[in-house]
Scaffold this motif. Structure first.
Motif, PDB file in Angstrom:
ATOM      1  N   ILE A 296       0.764  -1.194   0.079  1.00  0.00           N
ATOM      2  CA  ILE A 296      -0.091  -0.030   0.163  1.00  0.00           C
ATOM      3  C   ILE A 296       0.807   1.254  -0.143  1.00  0.00           C
ATOM      4  CG2 ILE A 296      -1.984   0.998   1.005  1.00  0.00           C
ATOM      5  CD1 ILE A 296      -2.553  -1.841   0.628  1.00  0.00           C
ATOM      6  N   PRO A 297       1.250   1.641  -1.082  1.00  0.00           N
ATOM      7  CA  PRO A 297       2.092   3.041  -1.240  1.00  0.00           C
ATOM      8  C   PRO A 297       1.759   3.962  -0.595  1.00  0.00           C
ATOM      9  CG  PRO A 297       1.995   1.658  -3.370  1.00  0.00           C
ATOM     10  CD  PRO A 297       0.899   1.035  -2.209  1.00  0.00           C
ATOM     11  N   GLU A 298       0.431   4.040  -0.544  1.00  0.00           N
ATOM     12  CA  GLU A 298      -0.044   5.430   0.065  1.00  0.00           C
ATOM     13  C   GLU A 298       0.287   5.517   1.641  1.00  0.00           C
ATOM     14  OE1 GLU A 298      -1.589   2.975  -1.422  1.00  0.00           O
ATOM     15  OE2 GLU A 298      -3.059   4.010  -2.909  1.00  0.00           O
ATOM     16  N   ALA A 299       0.543   4.326   2.389  1.00  0.00           N
ATOM     17  CA  ALA A 299       0.888   4.352   3.850  1.00  0.00           C
ATOM     18  C   ALA A 299       2.084   4.969   4.152  1.00  0.00           C
ATOM     19  CB  ALA A 299       0.800   2.792   4.415  1.00  0.00           C
ATOM     20  N   GLU A 300       1.903   5.818   5.052  1.00  0.00           N
ATOM     21  CA  GLU A 300       3.233   6.075   5.885  1.00  0.00           C
ATOM     22  C   GLU A 300       3.872   5.297   6.908  1.00  0.00           C
ATOM     23  OE1 GLU A 300       2.970   9.464   8.896  1.00  0.00           O
ATOM     24  OE2 GLU A 300       1.620  10.052   7.438  1.00  0.00           O
ATOM     25  N   ALA A 301       4.993   5.366   7.133  1.00  0.00           N
ATOM     26  CA  ALA A 301       5.563   4.488   8.123  1.00  0.00           C
ATOM     27  C   ALA A 301       4.992   4.344   9.536  1.00  0.00           C
ATOM     28  CB  ALA A 301       7.064   4.523   8.204  1.00  0.00           C
TER      29      ALA A 301
END
Lengths: 415, 415
Positions: A296-301
């Motif tokens: 899910i590239p939209e997620a931040e760490a």
């Protein structure tokens, strides 16, 4: 004598009478209270306008002002809440156990009121009525200490309720409101051993932390919830998606909403994208573990700090785990023992999760949002206890009772 | 990391395993513990000699040294106590409530261990074994902090018990002893929220006061008892005399013994002299109200301070009252809500007394000395709770449990 000590002493005196009122006497008093709120609604709304005006001057946000505001509809709802408490069965005076001893003593364990309850809460004036109704119905006296933002409203409401009690068999001194808005009045309440039997905080995390840290009176801790949903390998996609979405989005601001979604790695590989899309479409920000971020590239760490945060907001942590053991370890590390859920078709995994997770409520295939006194059918909710003593989970009226032993003898002495 | 925090963390880890042991696994562990105590008794007695020698050097009284001393008979008794705990039924894993909701959710309320229990107690080393047995039987991990006077004994006992556990299915880390004799180690325990689920103090008034005043972990308060016997107008002389004498003299040092005798004025006029003679013959010093002093010249004047004192000794307050109301007022003012008795042949007075006195145990025509877990038939006693939350009065094994809700769904979400 301070206002706090004086009012608590009056409440304690009244509690001796409260203890022997019949259910009908208590219900009559509650009905009079409900009627009076409706009859006096204009003066209550007037007092509420003062709170609202002061709040606006102080720059209070519109959403908080909305929680504070009273109007005819809201007062009707509040009065209706009292009438619902009337309908609930009285938990006081029940014989809970009864046994005879070989020496002829008969022992009975009876439910009794707690005595005097201190309620410390924040701005919403409906809590004033709700807490009064629940405590008085259970034969307790109550000392209310609401937030200063609602002081005018609370003062007028309690005047109206006490006026109503003066026409009932219930002593009006059983209902006390602390008007001293200084924080010191809370601190004083927390140390009133001998006058207060219990303190119940209702409000945000900092209010509750202060009460737990400083009270010498016994406390029923309520509120904080970092709740998880674990989607197991064998979960059905649609069910998992619905439960997770409901647990996060239906009402993010409450303690039984989800903060972290744990997903089995093979389920995640096949289905996390579609679940994440649903959250993103609902404007939920996703904080993810590294494996989540790759799907899910939209997620931040996500950080450990994130996992330890009760967002109460449209933010969700997602962590992919290798198996149920990793899920259990995560919950053990970051959970607050409130409500935890497993979504699975594997009965063994469900049984293991429900057995080993240490929380007030553990769910198989249902949303954590059901941890609630009304949803459990209690007809009322004093709060959701997050401690293990006395009461755990949603608290109905019995949580406001204690017990005593009555022993009937014929001259027995101990040998 | 401090010893206290480190051992509490180990106990918490172990509690996750404890939670799912079967009754048989727990009983096997307790049997091994009992056997080991007997087998290793010489090394325990050796360690105890060190404590006794140090106590004698420090000028400890012979009566306290006697409470501290262990010998083969006492160790056999202590081991026998563990075997009795084995025989008790396991309060964990019971379905306490079960209900179905209209939406199809099935809700079960199950008894579970509390988790990790902190026990803070004074010198008698038998408490070490007793507390360990009760906590482990109920699936709890336990962190023991005994008095420094018994440190050598406690250390050896816990070594022996942990060695025994290493041959069982129970994790030995579930049993921890704090060896740090500094008072700071107690204070640290009292603030270990998140590691300890409850603290139970067992000991004298100052120990308990310190725990109540400083703990942020929930406490079960035990111990203090200013108990009364009220002899009503219609009481039978022999019964009243026997009950009052038993309540004071059979064992004055314990919390359920009587401190103040309240006597109706007409009963007193006829019978107080004969009752007082019996106390005086047993070397009980009498502190009396002015009317008592006029009937019993041997009495010295009782002060309000006397009425508020738990003597735990051969001293008795006697107060003459005009009626039951005065007796109830005295008890309300000076009682500690522990155990209270009325001796009367008047059923209405008995009912009124038992209804209105706010105490853990209220007696009609029986000695207050019966407030005790064994006398109630519980087979064990963790202590006598003097608070109203969680448990009140004598506590058996169920007082060491909490509950959790298990909810079984089929995909339910909240609307």
């Amino acid at each position: 004598m301070s206002e706090v000590r004086q009012k608590a002493a009056l409440a304690k005196q009244a509690s001796a009478v409260m203890n022997s009122l019949t259910t009908e006497q208590k219900n009559d008093a509650l009905r009079l209270m409900a009627d009076a709120l409706v009859k006096e609604q204009q003066s209550i709304i007037q007092a509420n306008h003062n709170d609202i005006a002061r709040g606006r001057e102080n720059g209070t946000s519109e959403s908080l002002l909305d929680r504070l505001a009273l109007n005819e509809n809201r007062i009707a709802d509040i009065a209706q809440g009292l009438r619902q408490i009337v309908e609930l069965s009285d938990p006081v005076g029940r014989i809970l156990e009864q046994f005879d001893r070989p020496n002829g003593l008969r022992v009975e364990k009876i439910s009794v009121p707690l005595g005097v309850i201190g309620m410390i809460y924040e701005a919403r004036p409906n809590v004033t009525v709700d807490a009064a109704g629940l405590c008085l119905k259970t034969g307790n006296a109550v000392v209310l200490r609401g937030g200063s933002a609602a002081l005018h409203s609370n003062r007028r409401i309690v005047e109206v309720l006490r006026e109503a009690l003066s026409h009932s068999d219930m002593p009006l001194e059983a209902l006390q409101l602390i008007e001293d808005a200084d924080r010191a009045s809370v601190d004083e309440m927390l140390k009133l051993n001998g006058l207060l039997d219990v303190v119940i905080p209702r409000g945000g995390a900092s209010l509750i932390r202060n009460v737990v840290a400083n009270a010498t009176v016994p406390v029923i801790e309520t509120g904080a919830g970092i709740c998880h949903t674990y989607v197991d390998e064998s979960a059905e996609l649609e069910m998992a998606s619905n439960i997770a979405f409901n647990a996060k989005v239906q009402r993010p601001s409450v303690c039984n909403s989800m903060e972290t979604l744990l997903v089995h790695e093979s389920f995640a590989a096949n289905h996390l994208r579609v679940i994440a899309n649903r959250f993103l479409a609902a404007n939920v920000a996703i904080h993810g573990c590294s494996r989540t971020m790759s799907l899910i590239p939209e997620a931040e760490a996500a950080t450990d700090q994130d996992y330890a945060t009760e967002y109460n907001d449209y933010i969700l942590n997602i962590r992919i785990v290798a198996n149920i053991e990793e899920a259990l370890m995560h919950i053990s590390q970051f959970g607050t023992q409130h409500s935890e859920c497993i979504v699975t078709e594997n009965a063994g995994h469900a049984a293991r999760f429900l057995q080993s997770v240490d929380a007030a409520a553990v769910y198989h295939n249902a949303s954590t949002r059901f941890t609630d006194g009304f949803e459990f059918g209690f007809g009322a909710e004093i709060g959701i206890s997050t401690q293990k003593l006395h009461a755990r989970g949603p608290m109905g009226l019995p949580a406001l009772t204690s017990t005593k032993y009555r022993i009937y003898g014929t001259g027995q002495i101990r040998g």
